[in-house]
Design a protein around this motif. Sequence first.
Motif, mmCIF file in Angstrom:
data_model
loop_
_atom_site.group_PDB
_atom_site.id
_atom_site.type_symbol
_atom_site.label_atom_id
_atom_site.label_comp_id
_atom_site.label_asym_id
_atom_site.label_seq_id
_atom_site.Cartn_x
_atom_site.Cartn_y
_atom_site.Cartn_z
ATOM 1 N N ARG A 415 0.866 -1.192 0.000
ATOM 2 C CA ARG A 415 0.000 0.000 0.000
ATOM 3 C C ARG A 415 0.894 1.232 0.000
ATOM 4 O O ARG A 415 1.794 1.357 0.836
ATOM 5 C CB ARG A 415 -0.905 -0.005 1.230
ATOM 6 N N VAL A 416 0.653 2.129 -0.941
ATOM 7 C CA VAL A 416 1.501 3.314 -1.092
ATOM 8 C C VAL A 416 0.668 4.589 -0.988
ATOM 9 O O VAL A 416 -0.524 4.598 -1.326
ATOM 10 C CB VAL A 416 2.250 3.291 -2.449
ATOM 11 N N VAL A 417 1.299 5.619 -0.498
ATOM 12 C CA VAL A 417 0.701 6.962 -0.502
ATOM 13 C C VAL A 417 0.976 7.568 -1.878
ATOM 14 O O VAL A 417 2.127 7.821 -2.241
ATOM 15 C CB VAL A 417 1.307 7.839 0.609
ATOM 16 N N THR A 445 -3.883 12.160 1.493
ATOM 17 C CA THR A 445 -4.215 10.925 2.226
ATOM 18 C C THR A 445 -4.564 9.761 1.309
ATOM 19 O O THR A 445 -4.796 8.654 1.798
ATOM 20 C CB THR A 445 -5.408 11.181 3.155
ATOM 21 N N THR A 447 -4.396 6.576 -0.865
ATOM 22 C CA THR A 447 -3.486 5.432 -0.958
ATOM 23 C C THR A 447 -4.046 4.422 -1.958
ATOM 24 O O THR A 447 -5.216 4.480 -2.341
ATOM 25 C CB THR A 447 -3.314 4.742 0.408
ATOM 26 N N ASP A 484 -10.172 8.926 -4.014
ATOM 27 C CA ASP A 484 -10.186 7.774 -3.100
ATOM 28 C C ASP A 484 -11.514 7.784 -2.345
ATOM 29 O O ASP A 484 -11.787 8.700 -1.553
ATOM 30 C CB ASP A 484 -9.012 7.869 -2.118
ATOM 31 N N THR A 489 -9.418 3.380 -5.288
ATOM 32 C CA THR A 489 -8.700 4.602 -5.636
ATOM 33 C C THR A 489 -8.612 4.681 -7.154
ATOM 34 O O THR A 489 -8.227 3.701 -7.799
ATOM 35 C CB THR A 489 -7.290 4.607 -5.042
ATOM 36 N N SER A 556 -8.062 0.633 -2.615
ATOM 37 C CA SER A 556 -7.532 1.810 -1.918
ATOM 38 C C SER A 556 -6.597 1.435 -0.779
ATOM 39 O O SER A 556 -5.656 2.167 -0.469
ATOM 40 C CB SER A 556 -8.672 2.665 -1.377
ATOM 41 N N THR A 558 -7.308 1.408 2.324
ATOM 42 C CA THR A 558 -7.507 2.330 3.449
ATOM 43 C C THR A 558 -7.398 1.611 4.788
ATOM 44 O O THR A 558 -6.868 2.145 5.752
ATOM 45 C CB THR A 558 -8.889 2.994 3.338
ATOM 46 N N ALA A 563 1.488 2.486 5.069
ATOM 47 C CA ALA A 563 1.768 2.637 3.643
ATOM 48 C C ALA A 563 3.203 3.062 3.451
ATOM 49 O O ALA A 563 3.792 3.758 4.271
ATOM 50 C CB ALA A 563 0.821 3.674 3.024
#
Length: 565
Positions: A415-417, A445, A447, A484, A489, A556, A558, A563
């Motif tokens: 999971r990446v920003v 925010t 991701t 998102d 996303t 996403s 979330t 992340a």
Amino acid sequence: MAWDPTLYSVVGIAAAALLFVVAAAGWQHRTEPGAKAFIGLITALGAWALVYGIQLGFTTLDAQLAWQRVALAIGGPVPTLWFLFAVQYTNRDAWLTRPVRAIMLLDSAVFGLLTLTNPSHGLVWHDASLVSYGTLQALDIAFGPGYLLHIAYTYVVTPIGFGLLAVATLRSTLYRAQAGLLVVGAIPPLVANAAFSLGLRWTSLPPVDFTPFAFVITGPCFALALFRFDLLERVPVARRKIVADADDGFVVLDEDERIVTFNPSAARLLDDPIEGRPLREHLPAGSDGATLTALDGTTLTAVVGQQQRVYDVTCSTLSDHHDRVVGYVLRYRNVTDRHRYEKRLKVANRVLRHNLRNRMNVIIGWAEELRERDDPEVAAAGERITTTAVDLVELGSQVRLLVETADDVGETTERVVLRDHLEPLLNRLRESHPQVAVEADLPSTATAVVPSAKLLVIAVENLLQNAVEHNDAERPWVRLVVEDDGEHTRIRVADNGPGIPDDERAVLRRGSETPLEHGSGLGLWLVHWTVTAAGGEVSFGESDADGSVITLTLPSGTDGGAASA
């Protein structure tokens, strides 16, 4: 000769009914190893108990002797069926040689024939009388040599069967519950039959053969083994996990990492392993460790059958109904072809990267000379050659990129920003193309779950570069928007260029190319593979300025963990 059932008749018939239920339930597993011997054994026990229960309802000597002959003939194959089942259950079919099979068949056939014809020769019993015990009439029999020979055979094969199951019980919990119940269930009728054959009597009990009545204990024990511990579904344990002719090697281990069984491919790889021995004694040269933890997930190269082969090694855990670890299945997956293909692909990539690029640069240099000629046609040809050569160099770069990032598309994701990874792309795009208006909306925010951050950057960079380089508008612009909604996303790349051709979209929607229908490059394929590897999708649309909109829909993440930035 009226039939007047006694309490003993009821017990015998009840035992028979219970055993017949077990046999009927086992019928649905009749294709499993050892199942037919087990069903035959249970059926013979049930028939024996039923006939003997009927016999004890008669009060005349002739009637009881007639039913006694039937009961003994039915019970005669029981030792053979018990031995056959124990051998097959413990995976020792090699014991069933032709002489052993002949002896097993001969005893059942001869004893049954002698029993049914006993009135003419008296070899099974030579004298019989009725003994009264209250309202019960029971036979008192003087056995002959035919019966004694059968009993001698019985007390040779029956203990062997017990021994095999006892070893299976002690060696591993994979077999312990099943084999233990089989042993416990078989002991009462064995003791009762021995007492009857030796003429032992208990003063408080009538002089009857209690062997069929002991099946009241045998039935529930065998039923538990079948219904509660999946007797015929794991005989021998994990047999269905092993395909005898599979190219992959399979080894079943107990909880102490001792070898339980294996298939021929594993035997060749492990150099003839021995059942009951620790796995570490048979590990081939090149193994990364002597424990399952060290082996799991490794790649092994070994010489098998005078050929070098490559295996991916994985280890699966076997658990019982209490989720206790009771064994392991070690798999050596043959990936020789894949390994060979990957090596050739890397060589081809290296040749493509160096040779093609260098020679195309030479062609570009020659084409530049043509572009400077005074002849318009020659100059135009030089321009076309230069454009084509540059496209080929770019295509070579895309192929190289695909090969180098192939390992990044696997079973794992992260999971990446998005803002942390996409904002630098926009800054580089503005610097390299100052004439293009670059717009963005990147929430801090937002991701997404992707195979790797590197692949995400490459995919979005391809979209941005395409949107800019193929844009022929008077005032070109490109917009990158991230949305998102907590579940998905969406990364949108919009432009005011000519749009993406329909054939390019069709190829990606179909997921494959054909000789007649294919894309013009690899950039969109890289985008497609990156997104679909994360469980997302790529969609196309039209922008407000008659250009195109490409949307990457990704999970996403979330609710995931931390992340990566």
